[in-house]
Design a protein around this motif. Structure first.
Motif, mmCIF file in Angstrom:
data_model
loop_
_atom_site.group_PDB
_atom_site.id
_atom_site.type_symbol
_atom_site.label_atom_id
_atom_site.label_comp_id
_atom_site.label_asym_id
_atom_site.label_seq_id
_atom_site.Cartn_x
_atom_site.Cartn_y
_atom_site.Cartn_z
ATOM 1 N N ALA A 139 0.864 -1.275 0.200
ATOM 2 C CA ALA A 139 -0.095 0.075 0.209
ATOM 3 C C ALA A 139 0.692 1.344 -0.019
ATOM 4 O O ALA A 139 0.552 2.252 -0.645
ATOM 5 N N ALA A 140 1.918 1.263 0.758
ATOM 6 C CA ALA A 140 2.844 2.330 0.797
ATOM 7 C C ALA A 140 3.561 2.676 -0.483
ATOM 8 O O ALA A 140 3.723 3.821 -1.025
ATOM 9 N N GLU A 141 3.987 1.471 -1.284
ATOM 10 C CA GLU A 141 4.526 1.838 -2.602
ATOM 11 C C GLU A 141 3.620 2.130 -3.694
ATOM 12 O O GLU A 141 3.707 3.192 -4.383
ATOM 13 N N ARG A 142 2.290 1.634 -3.508
ATOM 14 C CA ARG A 142 1.490 2.136 -4.460
ATOM 15 C C ARG A 142 0.885 3.698 -4.190
ATOM 16 O O ARG A 142 0.663 4.360 -5.315
ATOM 17 N N ARG A 143 0.807 3.961 -3.180
ATOM 18 C CA ARG A 143 0.516 5.469 -2.687
ATOM 19 C C ARG A 143 1.605 6.487 -2.897
ATOM 20 O O ARG A 143 1.320 7.467 -2.633
ATOM 21 N N ASP A 144 2.805 5.845 -2.690
ATOM 22 C CA ASP A 144 4.061 6.571 -2.433
ATOM 23 C C ASP A 144 3.914 7.564 -1.090
ATOM 24 O O ASP A 144 4.158 8.733 -1.125
ATOM 25 N N ALA A 145 3.446 6.834 -0.158
ATOM 26 C CA ALA A 145 3.424 7.519 1.206
ATOM 27 C C ALA A 145 4.088 6.482 2.268
ATOM 28 O O ALA A 145 4.529 5.458 2.019
ATOM 29 N N LEU A 146 4.152 7.213 3.354
ATOM 30 C CA LEU A 146 4.745 6.397 4.652
ATOM 31 C C LEU A 146 3.608 5.639 5.566
ATOM 32 O O LEU A 146 2.895 6.309 5.921
ATOM 33 N N ILE A 147 3.545 4.443 5.075
ATOM 34 C CA ILE A 147 2.706 3.442 5.697
ATOM 35 C C ILE A 147 3.337 2.224 6.404
ATOM 36 O O ILE A 147 4.092 1.661 5.571
ATOM 37 N N GLY A 148 3.215 2.037 7.594
ATOM 38 C CA GLY A 148 3.870 0.991 8.242
ATOM 39 C C GLY A 148 3.237 0.791 9.728
ATOM 40 O O GLY A 148 2.530 1.366 10.137
ATOM 41 N N ALA B 149 -9.306 -15.831 4.565
ATOM 42 C CA ALA B 149 -8.995 -14.257 5.404
ATOM 43 C C ALA B 149 -7.817 -13.847 4.979
ATOM 44 O O ALA B 149 -7.554 -12.594 4.863
ATOM 45 N N TRP B 150 -6.578 -14.797 4.741
ATOM 46 C CA TRP B 150 -5.373 -14.173 4.442
ATOM 47 C C TRP B 150 -5.514 -13.579 3.054
ATOM 48 O O TRP B 150 -4.635 -12.647 2.864
ATOM 49 N N TYR B 151 -6.126 -14.425 2.171
ATOM 50 C CA TYR B 151 -6.409 -13.850 0.858
ATOM 51 C C TYR B 151 -7.103 -12.323 0.912
ATOM 52 O O TYR B 151 -6.799 -11.587 -0.195
ATOM 53 N N MET B 152 -7.902 -12.139 1.786
ATOM 54 C CA MET B 152 -8.586 -10.910 1.867
ATOM 55 C C MET B 152 -7.920 -9.749 2.570
ATOM 56 O O MET B 152 -8.099 -8.766 2.339
ATOM 57 N N LEU B 153 -6.788 -10.292 3.212
ATOM 58 C CA LEU B 153 -6.044 -9.189 4.158
ATOM 59 C C LEU B 153 -5.452 -8.121 3.101
ATOM 60 O O LEU B 153 -5.758 -6.826 3.500
ATOM 61 N N PRO B 154 -4.860 -8.237 2.247
ATOM 62 C CA PRO B 154 -4.128 -7.145 1.316
ATOM 63 C C PRO B 154 -5.091 -6.191 0.660
ATOM 64 O O PRO B 154 -4.882 -4.984 0.627
ATOM 65 N N ARG B 155 -6.291 -6.947 0.287
ATOM 66 C CA ARG B 155 -7.399 -6.060 -0.253
ATOM 67 C C ARG B 155 -7.906 -5.082 0.996
ATOM 68 O O ARG B 155 -8.403 -4.023 0.789
ATOM 69 N N ALA B 156 -8.246 -5.621 2.234
ATOM 70 C CA ALA B 156 -8.545 -4.773 3.186
ATOM 71 C C ALA B 156 -7.531 -3.518 3.265
ATOM 72 O O ALA B 156 -8.127 -2.744 3.591
ATOM 73 N N VAL B 157 -6.263 -4.057 3.553
ATOM 74 C CA VAL B 157 -5.454 -3.070 4.099
ATOM 75 C C VAL B 157 -5.294 -2.122 2.817
ATOM 76 O O VAL B 157 -5.428 -0.819 2.981
ATOM 77 N N ALA B 158 -5.500 -2.308 1.405
ATOM 78 C CA ALA B 158 -5.439 -1.348 0.344
ATOM 79 C C ALA B 158 -6.565 -0.563 0.571
ATOM 80 O O ALA B 158 -6.575 0.804 0.148
ATOM 81 N N LEU B 159 -7.661 -1.003 0.732
ATOM 82 C CA LEU B 159 -9.106 -0.242 0.573
ATOM 83 C C LEU B 159 -8.990 0.754 1.866
ATOM 84 O O LEU B 159 -9.331 1.869 1.490
ATOM 85 N N LEU B 160 -8.767 0.261 2.971
ATOM 86 C CA LEU B 160 -8.772 1.162 4.171
ATOM 87 C C LEU B 160 -7.716 2.461 4.145
ATOM 88 O O LEU B 160 -8.059 3.322 4.405
ATOM 89 N N ASN B 161 -6.474 2.070 3.407
ATOM 90 C CA ASN B 161 -5.674 2.885 3.033
ATOM 91 C C ASN B 161 -5.817 4.204 2.289
ATOM 92 O O ASN B 161 -5.301 5.002 2.060
ATOM 93 N N GLU B 162 -7.121 3.926 1.306
ATOM 94 C CA GLU B 162 -7.062 4.937 0.507
ATOM 95 C C GLU B 162 -8.187 5.879 0.844
ATOM 96 O O GLU B 162 -8.269 7.003 0.404
ATOM 97 N N PHE B 163 -8.313 5.598 2.068
ATOM 98 C CA PHE B 163 -9.170 6.968 2.989
ATOM 99 C C PHE B 163 -8.086 7.869 3.401
ATOM 100 O O PHE B 163 -8.598 8.866 4.300
#
Length: 247
Positions: free
Chosen positions: A46-55, A122-136
């Motif tokens: 998510a940090a790489e996609r948004r070019d932001a500090l996420i961690g 659930a593990w398959y859904m996790l990256p999508r959950a993190v990506a979506l929540l970081n869109e906000f």
């Protein structure tokens, strides 16, 4: 079985389950570094996609060791799932007949893959959950997530899916114990479908309908499979009882 013996049996099964989880936690402690890297991957992506500090942010002196302990115990629960699921059914089986007790290992053979399948989903859904929540997260800002909060989110997500996939096994167990007949499961199928879709709507991170259906439909299918198994069992019991009455 008297109440005292029930309590002794519960204590025995709980102790054995705890020992199994402890052994699994030791293994989890040894592979913690690898697992921690995997847990970080959705945030790094998510940090790489948004070019932001996420961690992750370790906001306390003991947070790092506390997280390592919690991850190790959580891994212990997952790794020892065949063992503690067996203890669960070993506690239930005294209520079954000698013939039905033979199904205990079949229950474990089904319950463990279903539980792990729920965890995998659930593990398959996790990256999508993190990506979506970081869109906000607003632009030009950072999102340093508390390590404990992130771990709690991951654990709840995985356990929720794992337990949801175990519901059909519990349905069949209750049926074979004579507690619930298949007709009861059929009568409640509308509620089961509704709860499945509500669960999927709440737990799936993406707003698209396809993802929600991909989670809800397997749960619904497992419900009806459990109903089918219960029907076969009820027919066999009814036939056996009719034969006894005819003698």
């Amino acid at each position: 079985m008297p109440l005292r013996e029930h309590l002794v049996e519960i204590r025995k099964r709980l102790v054995l389950s705890a020992l199994g989880i402890l052994v699994g936690a030791v293994v989890g402690w040894m592979v913690y570094d690898t697992v921690f890297q995997l847990l970080q991957e959705p945030l790094l992506a998510a940090a790489e996609r948004r070019d932001a500090l996420i961690g992750l942010n370790f906001d306390g002196v003991a947070t790092a060791i506390d997280m390592k302990v919690k991850v190790s115990v959580f891994l212990g629960v997952l790794l020892s799932s065949p063992w503690w699921l067996y203890q669960l059914f070993a506690f239930i089986t005294p209520g079954l007949t000698s013939v039905e007790k033979r199904y205990s290992f079949a229950f474990i053979a089904v319950a463990v893959p279903l539980f792990l399948a729920g965890i995998a989903l659930a593990w398959y859904m996790l990256p999508r959950a993190v990506a979506l929540l970081n869109e906000f997260v607003p632009p030009d800002t950072s999102n340093l997530i508390g390590a404990q909060m992130y771990l709690g989110f991951v654990m709840r997500l995985m356990l929720a899916f794992g337990i949801a996939f175990l519901v059909p096994v519990v349905m069949v167990a209750l049926n074979m114990m004579g507690v619930v007949r298949a007709s009861t499961w059929l009568a409640g199928w509308r509620w089961a479908v509704l709860v499945s879709f509500l669960f999927a709507a709440i737990m799936t991170p993406t707003p698209d309908v396809l993802t929600m259906f991909s989670v809800a439909l397997p749960i619904c299918a497992l419900y009806f499979v459990a109903y089918g198994v219960s029907v076969l069992h009820d027919r066999r019991v009814d036939k056996r009882d009719a034969a006894r009455l005819a003698l």
